[in-house]
Design an enzyme around this catalytic site. Structure first.
Site, short mmCIF file in Angstrom:
data_model
loop_
_atom_site.label_atom_id
_atom_site.label_comp_id
_atom_site.label_asym_id
_atom_site.label_seq_id
_atom_site.Cartn_x
_atom_site.Cartn_y
_atom_site.Cartn_z
N GLU A 197 -18.11 -13.44 41.10
CA GLU A 197 -16.93 -12.72 41.57
C GLU A 197 -17.16 -11.23 41.44
OE1 GLU A 197 -13.50 -14.55 39.67
OE2 GLU A 197 -12.33 -12.76 40.13
N GLU A 201 -8.89 -5.06 41.14
CA GLU A 201 -7.57 -5.59 40.76
C GLU A 201 -6.62 -4.42 40.56
OE1 GLU A 201 -6.97 -8.99 40.20
OE2 GLU A 201 -8.80 -9.84 39.36
#
Ligand SMILES: *[C@@H]1O[C@H](CO)[C@@H](O)[C@H](O)[C@H]1NC(C)=O
Ligand SMILES: *[C@@H]1O[C@H](CO)[C@@H](O)[C@H](O)[C@H]1NC(C)=O
Ligand SMILES: *[C@@H]1O[C@H](CO)[C@@H](O)[C@H](O)[C@H]1NC(C)=O
Length: 475
Positions: A197, A201
């Site tokens: 990943e 964010e």
């Protein structure tokens, strides 16, 4: 009147309960999957959230490590050069008044529980070639701006937009306005089915910065996060967020400027002798989700800035929901070790799929993939899994220059296919040659055989190649 209303409510509530609990591709009581417990045969596929299911759960984000067996997850539609994914917003006009789902579909977005689930081959092909993203949660197109709007009304779990195609190295760009307020999280990430990943964010309580981070194989190590400033309020203003990932390094970019770089060589794990660097095919995902939900882990709530205020947050007062607005999205895949096979396939077929194969040491890396040429990886219904998709060696042979096999009959399907009967001939094959071992039911490419060339002729050569080679496999 009272009674009718009452009955009405009972019916509605009854169906609402049924719908919430039995969606036919997940068991009534969640079954969890993880590194010590794989999914059972009835619910063979492990979702990105560690829950077992079938049908749609086997199609996107299905984790091959924790699923029932190697064929449970469907092969993943691949995004390969020179194709890319592009979404760019334009105001709605002709579609005014149509339902959200129809508007979304006309722009290449489909609900995830429909994608590639059809027993009509032409419908499946249509989906494969026209649907660029799947969504879950209340997603819509803004009538004036044409933005994709991800919404999170009271008590909901938000929205996830996921690209339908996976790429092994490439550049992903998203231009958006994020959600705002405490506990509201927006994310722009690229993610693989086995938990690699690379993330941006956004905390709704900190609108002048973004957190960059990455994960390797789903290992929850949180000290890799780095906060990066953004020049203006990310909720009020559009900004460009990009992840540029190749086999050597990752760049995170904000508004075209590199704000962070990670080099593969800096991820070496001395103990395991591997690079803990994301190196499995990824898909772009953009989400709006409630990090500050009371039922979340306390650590998550704290990270999210605290509990969401569903009553007094400005967006709840103004419109009854939190929103994020996506103006455009682009994914441009880069070349990778499979490029020669990909190019050979692309001469006649655009539908290419990646498939995980289990390496001998159990550690997936960029060499752990099969490539199928011309495969439409659809299933017929929600109770099916990837097992019902024919993964036929012939399909692999169609693009291979040459095929090696251990002396058994094997029907050629095109004139490019030759056979090598003798293991000693392997050394003379050009790079990129596919090798098919009928006994082992394995296929291998000689692409990377240079370092293994001398050992190759020694005992059990094919197994030796497996660790090194770009590995093309059909089972
Ligand atoms: C995988 O599971 C299916 C049933 O879901 C089974 O029929 C098949 O034989 C299994 N394959 C392997 C390699 O174990
Ligand atoms: C093919 O695989 C079998 C089973 O692992 C192995 O014994 C055999 O040596 C392989 N064939 C060749 C030609 O290496
Ligand atoms: C095959 O590729 C390797 C590097 O991947 C290279 O060193 C070697 O020269 C190549 N062999 C041929 C015949 O092209």
């Amino acid at each position: 009147m009272q009674r009718i209303l009452g009955l009405f409510c009972v019916l509605i509530c009854f169906f609402a309960t049924i719908n919430a609990q039995v969606d036919f591709y997940r068991p009534l009581v969640p079954i969890h999957c993880n590194s010590v417990q794989k999914c059972p045969e009835e619910w063979p596929c492990c979702s990105p959230y560690g829950e077992c299911g079938s049908g749609p759960v086997c199609m996107g984000g299905c984790n091959p490590r924790f699923s029932y067996n190697e064929t449970s997850c469907a092969p993943m539609p691949a995004l390969v050069p020179p194709n890319n994914i592009e979404y760019s917003s334009a105001p709605l006009s002709a579609l005014d008044g149509k339902e959200d789902a129809a508007q979304l579909e006309s722009r290449g977005l489909l609900h995830f529980n429909k994608y590639l689930i059809s027993d009509v081959q032409s419908d499946a092909r249509y989906m494969l070639e026209n649907i660029a993203f799947t969504y879950s949660g209340p997603t819509s197109i803004h009538p004036q701006t044409g933005d994709i709007v991800l919404s999170m009304p009271r008590g909901s779990s938000g929205c996830l937009l996921a690209a339908t195609r996976y790429f092994l190295y490439g550049r992903s760009s998203v231009r958006m306005r994020t959600g705002r307020s405490r506990g509201v999280i927006s994310s722009v990430v690229i993610m693989s089915a086995v938990g690699d990943e690379i993330d941006f964010e956004f905390l709704g309580s900190e609108l002048y910065q973004v957190q960059s981070t990455y994960y390797y194989r789903g290992e929850l190590i949180y000290n890799k996060m780095l906060e990066v400033p953004v020049s203006s309020d990310t909720n009020a203003n559009y900004h460009d967020y990009e992840i540029d990932w190749n086999e050597h390094r990752i760049h995170w970019l904000v508004d075209g400027r590199i704000v962070r770089t990670l080099y593969k060589e800096d991820t070496w794990d001395e103990e395991l002798g591997i690079y803990k660097y994301p190196q499995t095919p990824m898909r772009l995902e953009v989400a709006l989700w409630p990090g500050g939900l009371a039922s979340n882990h306390p650590g998550t709530i704290e990270w999210a800035g605290g509990l969401i205020d569903w009553d007094n947050s400005p967006d709840m007062i103004e419109s009854g929901k939190f929103t994020a607005h996506i103006k455009s999205m682009t994914v441009v895949p880069y070349t990778n070790r499979y490029i020669s096979a990909i190019n050979r396939c692309m001469r006649r077929e655009h539908n290419i799929a990646y498939d995980y194969i289990m390496p001998p040491d159990g550690i997936f890396d960029e060499a752990s993939f099969a490539i199928y040429c011309g495969l439409i990886p659809n299933i017929r219904k929600w109770s099916d899994s990837g097992f019902s998709i024919p993964r036929n060696p012939i399909q692999a042979a169609r693009w291979s220059g040459k095929v090696f096999m251990s002396g058994k009959a094997f029907t050629p399907v095109n004139t490019e296919t030759d056979f090598v009967q003798n293991i000693n001939d392997l050394a003379s094959l050009p790079n990129g040659t596919m090798i098919y071992n009928k006994t082992q039911e394995n296929t291998f490419s000689t692409e990377q055989k240079s370092s293994g060339a001398s050992t190759m002729a020694q005992n059990n050569p094919l197994r030796k190649i497996k660790g090194l080679a770009s590995t093309f496999w059909v089972s």
